[in-house]
Design a protein around this motif. Structure first.
Motif, PDB file in Angstrom:
ATOM      1  N   VAL A  64       0.944  -0.877  -0.232  1.00  0.00           N
ATOM      2  CA  VAL A  64      -0.089  -0.381   0.009  1.00  0.00           C
ATOM      3  C   VAL A  64       0.638   1.300   0.163  1.00  0.00           C
ATOM      4  O   VAL A  64       0.864   2.605  -0.557  1.00  0.00           O
ATOM      5  CB  VAL A  64      -1.289  -0.318   1.443  1.00  0.00           C
ATOM      6  N   ILE A  65       1.961   1.230   0.664  1.00  0.00           N
ATOM      7  CA  ILE A  65       2.774   2.488   0.127  1.00  0.00           C
ATOM      8  C   ILE A  65       3.413   2.426  -0.166  1.00  0.00           C
ATOM      9  O   ILE A  65       3.725   3.886  -1.149  1.00  0.00           O
ATOM     10  CB  ILE A  65       3.877   1.776   1.860  1.00  0.00           C
ATOM     11  N   MET A  66       4.291   1.506  -1.220  1.00  0.00           N
ATOM     12  CA  MET A  66       4.080   2.098  -2.720  1.00  0.00           C
ATOM     13  C   MET A  66       3.440   2.476  -3.466  1.00  0.00           C
ATOM     14  O   MET A  66       3.404   3.310  -4.073  1.00  0.00           O
ATOM     15  CB  MET A  66       4.567   0.341  -3.242  1.00  0.00           C
ATOM     16  N   VAL A  67       2.563   2.000  -3.476  1.00  0.00           N
ATOM     17  CA  VAL A  67       1.164   2.510  -4.332  1.00  0.00           C
ATOM     18  C   VAL A  67       1.221   4.052  -4.425  1.00  0.00           C
ATOM     19  O   VAL A  67       1.001   4.606  -4.933  1.00  0.00           O
ATOM     20  CB  VAL A  67      -0.140   1.847  -3.821  1.00  0.00           C
ATOM     21  N   ILE A  68       1.093   4.034  -2.658  1.00  0.00           N
ATOM     22  CA  ILE A  68       0.348   5.756  -2.333  1.00  0.00           C
ATOM     23  C   ILE A  68       1.875   6.231  -2.830  1.00  0.00           C
ATOM     24  O   ILE A  68       1.422   7.703  -4.153  1.00  0.00           O
ATOM     25  CB  ILE A  68       0.636   5.675  -0.998  1.00  0.00           C
ATOM     26  N   GLN A  69       3.109   6.122  -2.752  1.00  0.00           N
ATOM     27  CA  GLN A  69       4.412   6.577  -3.328  1.00  0.00           C
ATOM     28  C   GLN A  69       4.516   6.916  -4.836  1.00  0.00           C
ATOM     29  O   GLN A  69       4.277   7.970  -5.156  1.00  0.00           O
ATOM     30  CB  GLN A  69       5.884   6.071  -2.541  1.00  0.00           C
ATOM     31  N   VAL A  70       4.075   5.982  -5.594  1.00  0.00           N
ATOM     32  CA  VAL A  70       4.289   6.122  -6.664  1.00  0.00           C
ATOM     33  C   VAL A  70       3.382   7.042  -7.950  1.00  0.00           C
ATOM     34  O   VAL A  70       3.445   7.652  -8.332  1.00  0.00           O
ATOM     35  CB  VAL A  70       3.518   4.769  -7.743  1.00  0.00           C
ATOM     36  N   ALA A  71       1.882   6.790  -7.014  1.00  0.00           N
ATOM     37  CA  ALA A  71       0.987   7.806  -7.010  1.00  0.00           C
ATOM     38  C   ALA A  71       1.056   9.175  -6.633  1.00  0.00           C
ATOM     39  O   ALA A  71       1.171   9.948  -7.278  1.00  0.00           O
ATOM     40  CB  ALA A  71      -0.540   7.793  -6.897  1.00  0.00           C
ATOM     41  N   GLY A  72       1.593   9.543  -5.510  1.00  0.00           N
ATOM     42  CA  GLY A  72       1.132  10.777  -4.955  1.00  0.00           C
ATOM     43  C   GLY A  72       3.051  11.025  -4.451  1.00  0.00           C
ATOM     44  O   GLY A  72       2.954  12.322  -3.773  1.00  0.00           O
ATOM     45  N   GLY A 115       5.413  12.666  -6.634  1.00  0.00           N
ATOM     46  CA  GLY A 115       5.557  13.322  -8.253  1.00  0.00           C
ATOM     47  C   GLY A 115       7.136  13.192  -8.600  1.00  0.00           C
ATOM     48  O   GLY A 115       7.525  13.470  -9.457  1.00  0.00           O
ATOM     49  N   GLY A 116       6.955  11.655  -8.576  1.00  0.00           N
ATOM     50  CA  GLY A 116       7.788  10.691  -9.157  1.00  0.00           C
ATOM     51  C   GLY A 116       7.657  11.047 -11.649  1.00  0.00           C
ATOM     52  O   GLY A 116       8.787  11.676 -12.201  1.00  0.00           O
ATOM     53  N   THR A 117       6.082  11.771 -11.457  1.00  0.00           N
ATOM     54  CA  THR A 117       6.005  11.419 -12.921  1.00  0.00           C
ATOM     55  C   THR A 117       5.719  12.870 -12.798  1.00  0.00           C
ATOM     56  O   THR A 117       6.106  13.640 -14.324  1.00  0.00           O
ATOM     57  CB  THR A 117       5.117  10.353 -13.521  1.00  0.00           C
ATOM     58  N   PHE A 118       4.686  13.162 -12.302  1.00  0.00           N
ATOM     59  CA  PHE A 118       3.789  14.850 -12.686  1.00  0.00           C
ATOM     60  C   PHE A 118       4.368  15.486 -11.765  1.00  0.00           C
ATOM     61  O   PHE A 118       4.707  15.131 -10.507  1.00  0.00           O
ATOM     62  CB  PHE A 118       2.567  14.338 -12.403  1.00  0.00           C
ATOM     63  N   PRO A 119       4.290  16.870 -11.148  1.00  0.00           N
ATOM     64  CA  PRO A 119       4.603  17.423 -10.612  1.00  0.00           C
ATOM     65  C   PRO A 119       3.694  17.131  -9.722  1.00  0.00           C
ATOM     66  O   PRO A 119       2.404  17.465  -9.990  1.00  0.00           O
ATOM     67  CB  PRO A 119       4.608  19.086 -11.672  1.00  0.00           C
ATOM     68  N   ILE A 120       3.629  17.270  -8.160  1.00  0.00           N
ATOM     69  CA  ILE A 120       3.547  17.740  -7.622  1.00  0.00           C
ATOM     70  C   ILE A 120       1.868  18.648  -7.017  1.00  0.00           C
ATOM     71  O   ILE A 120       1.128  18.233  -6.874  1.00  0.00           O
ATOM     72  CB  ILE A 120       4.379  17.271  -5.737  1.00  0.00           C
ATOM     73  N   GLN A 121       2.410  19.790  -7.916  1.00  0.00           N
ATOM     74  CA  GLN A 121       1.696  20.822  -7.888  1.00  0.00           C
ATOM     75  C   GLN A 121       0.165  20.547  -8.676  1.00  0.00           C
ATOM     76  O   GLN A 121      -0.829  20.604  -8.602  1.00  0.00           O
ATOM     77  CB  GLN A 121       2.239  22.447  -8.132  1.00  0.00           C
ATOM     78  N   CYS A 122       0.074  18.813  -9.611  1.00  0.00           N
ATOM     79  CA  CYS A 122      -0.636  18.542 -10.767  1.00  0.00           C
ATOM     80  C   CYS A 122      -1.464  17.269  -9.823  1.00  0.00           C
ATOM     81  O   CYS A 122      -2.425  17.667 -10.691  1.00  0.00           O
ATOM     82  CB  CYS A 122      -0.118  18.219 -11.706  1.00  0.00           C
TER      83      CYS A 122
END
Length: 628
Positions: free
Chosen positions: A535-543, A545-552
């Motif tokens: 679950v922690i991995m999924v949250i980190q992949v999505a949130g 800021g690895g692919t999109f800027p965190i502001q998006c």
């Protein structure tokens, strides 16, 4: 200072209450305990690797565990190496078609759509496919043969120049896109739409400028005339700077022709008014009237043609002049026709001459009005020539048509200064995929290797010794994973990396932290801990800021991303890829170290009260007869 004083007071108290040798024995005893703990920790570690070494399958599994995460990183980095470059986007098919019929501008057919097609054939940004019909292009988008289609409708060129008329219409290119075929493709084909829009702007300016210059090509019709200063103007020396002089000179020639016609009509009027008899009148005018009228009608035709070609300035006045000329020609035709129809019958002509007098008088009035309007037009053109507006127009006309079109379509250019430049998209994404692979490697370890240490060799292994002893195996395999990922990124993939050693150090420390997180969660909560790690991995992949800027990202991710270990691990690797800023690299390493302390607390303290709960959960799973 207070702490130091407190410690000193305690040591003094111990020295007073006990003898120094007793304190020394106590310190040695503590050291023996720590030494025994370390021995047991290494005993657990050595026992694990003895068992692995004796089992071929276990050894192969360990080797697979070391290699598998690196493959995950490399394949993802390669697949994202340069997806937005022309080599990649040129394989995306976008259909282009037009139904545009074009428009006539000053006798020249202009079809802006064909110009756009020709320009796009030299553009390799997208895989352009030029279809024969718009229906074929649209059907290809529906069928998935093309990712998008750009259609220029029938009235496209007409709408492009509609600003010259009263009913201005914005031209429209119809853009069809298949959003089902791929989620990212529409974002890439938007580049095609932008490229076409830029091409339309440049082509429009170029075509319109060319049409206006050709419509103002007076040099083919001027012969040798004089400009406003009285100098001869020939075809050889006509340029954009002398167009206004030519126009003024032409109007002056027209004015001269009208004055000549005024003199002819005045002479005709005098002949008619002074004629005393039909025979005298016939003798006076019959030899010359038709010739005169034919000659002056030719002058009027030339005058009318000249005005028709001079439609750039003061169009209202020119329209009135043309209308008056047509009226004069009507009167002349009426006089000539009557005279011709009578077969030079002087008697019949005498009966009609009174009617001609009034026609000639009206014609003279129109000619006088025409002379006045021509004089006003010449005056306005001379004033316009001396104004600042004409100077600006001269400067614009002096430009090369393509250069002028290029400037007007894009008057402002942006100079880009890349800070921390990165060669390609794959290198920019390598921190994210490398960190994700390290986490995946840590997650696989707790899924394959047991965290519980069984008694062996009659040694009394405590829970703390077992925790650290078994973790050394996880740590060692995790370091092998990080090393392979790093070496592959640097030498196999060939990513940009300004600080290779720091890149490996950050990856190594990230592996240490991630294996500690997954290991501690599994020790404390067993299978539930593994699920929490996922679950922690999924949250980190999505949130993170690895692919999109965190502001998006959604607000919840913007609130939690700073607490995720992915954030600091990726930032540390990014510092190595693009360039370091101050001490930010080491700040990220220190931030990761905080998670180690939290994990130790979970694995050594929280795990104690959870043991009974884990035992209860395991018994329930065993009763199901299905779950492991």
């Amino acid at each position: 200072i207070l702490k130091i004083l407190l410690v000193m007071s305690m040591m003094t108290h111990l020295l007073i209450q006990r003898k120094p040798y007793q304190i020394l024995l106590r310190i040695i005893s503590r050291m023996e305990v720590q030494k025994n703990n370390m021995k047991n920790i290494f005993r657990v570690f050595a026992n694990d690797w003895k068992r692995i070494g004796r089992n071929v399958v276990a050894l192969v599994v360990v080797m697979g565990l070391s290699v598998l995460p690196s493959l995950y990183a490399w394949f993802n980095i390669l697949s994202n190496w340069d997806p937005y470059g022309s080599d990649s986007t040129s394989n995306i098919k976008v259909a282009v078609a037009y139904d545009d019929t074009g428009i006539d501008i000053s006798g020249m057919n202009v079809n802006i759509s064909t110009n756009i097609i020709e320009a796009l054939k030299t553009n390799d940004t997208i895989g352009w496919v030029f279809t024969d019909t718009s229906e074929e292009a649209i059907e290809g988008v529906w069928a998935g043969d093309y990712y998008a289609a750009l259609i220029m409708p029938e009235d496209f060129s007409r709408d492009m120049v509609s600003f010259l008329a009263d009913n201005m219409t914005h031209p429209e290119i119809i853009y069809y896109t298949n959003q089902k075929k791929n989620a990212i493709a529409p974002k890439i084909t938007d580049k095609a739409k932008t490229a076409v829009q830029q091409q339309v702007n440049a082509t429009f300016i170029s075509s319109l400028t060319e049409a206006i210059m050709k419509s103002a090509d007076i040099a083919d019709n001027i012969g040798a005339i004089k400009d406003s200063d009285g100098n001869n103007i020939n075809k050889e020396n006509v340029s954009g700077n002398s167009i206004l002089d030519i126009l003024i000179a032409k109007l002056q020639v027209v004015n001269t022709q009208v004055s000549t016609f005024d003199s002819v009509l005045t002479a005709v009027s005098n002949i008619i008014s002074t004629a005393q008899s039909t025979s005298d009148t016939a003798a006076a005018i019959s030899p010359d009237l038709s010739v005169k009228f034919d000659s002056e009608k030719a002058i009027l035709n030339e005058l009318n043609n000249t005005i028709g070609k001079s439609n750039l300035i003061d169009s209202t006045i020119f329209a009135n002049i043309a209308n008056d000329i047509n009226t004069i020609q009507g009167y002349m035709n009426s006089v000539s026709e009557i005279y011709d129809d009578m077969g030079y019958n002087v008697a019949d002509f005498d009966n009609s001459i009174s009617q001609m007098g009034s026609s000639i008088a009206n014609t003279l009035e129109l000619v006088h009005n025409l002379e006045s309007q021509l004089s006003d037009s010449i005056t306005k053109l001379v004033d316009f020539k001396s104004s600042g507006t004409y100077s600006l127009l001269q400067t614009a006309v002096a430009f090369n048509t393509e250069e002028l079109a290029s400037f007007i379509s894009a008057p402002v250019t942006i100079g880009t200064v890349d800070l921390y430049p990165i060669e390609n998209y794959g290198s920019a994404m390598s921190p994210f995929y490398s960190v994700l692979s390290i986490w995946v490697g840590a997650l696989i370890l707790v899924a394959i290797i047991h965290v519980k240490v069984h008694p062996f060799g009659g040694y009394n292994i405590t829970s703390v010794q077992a925790f650290f002893g078994r973790y050394l195996t996880f740590f060692l395999i995790g370091q092998a994973q990080a090393l392979l990922i790093t070496l592959g990124d640097l030498f196999f993939i060939g990513i940009q990396c300004l600080h290779p050693f720091k890149f490996w150090l950050a990856a190594s420390f990230t592996s240490f932290v991630f294996t500690m997180i997954t290991y501690s969660l599994t020790v404390a909560f067993e299978n539930v801990g593994e699920a929490v790690a996922v679950v922690i991995m999924v949250i980190q992949v999505a949130g993170a800021g690895g692919t999109f800027p965190i502001q998006c990202l959604p607000t919840v991710y913007q609130a939690i991303y700073k607490y995720l270990p992915f954030t600091y691990a990726m930032d540390a690797l990014r510092e190595c890829v693009g360039g370091t800023y101050s001490w930010y690299y080491w700040k990220c390493i220190i931030a990761l170290l905080i998670y180690v302390g939290i994990c130790l607390f979970i694995g050594l303290v929280v795990a104690i009260p959870c043991r009974k709960l884990n035992a209860t959960v395991n018994k329930s799973k065993e009763k199901s007869g299905v779950m492991i």
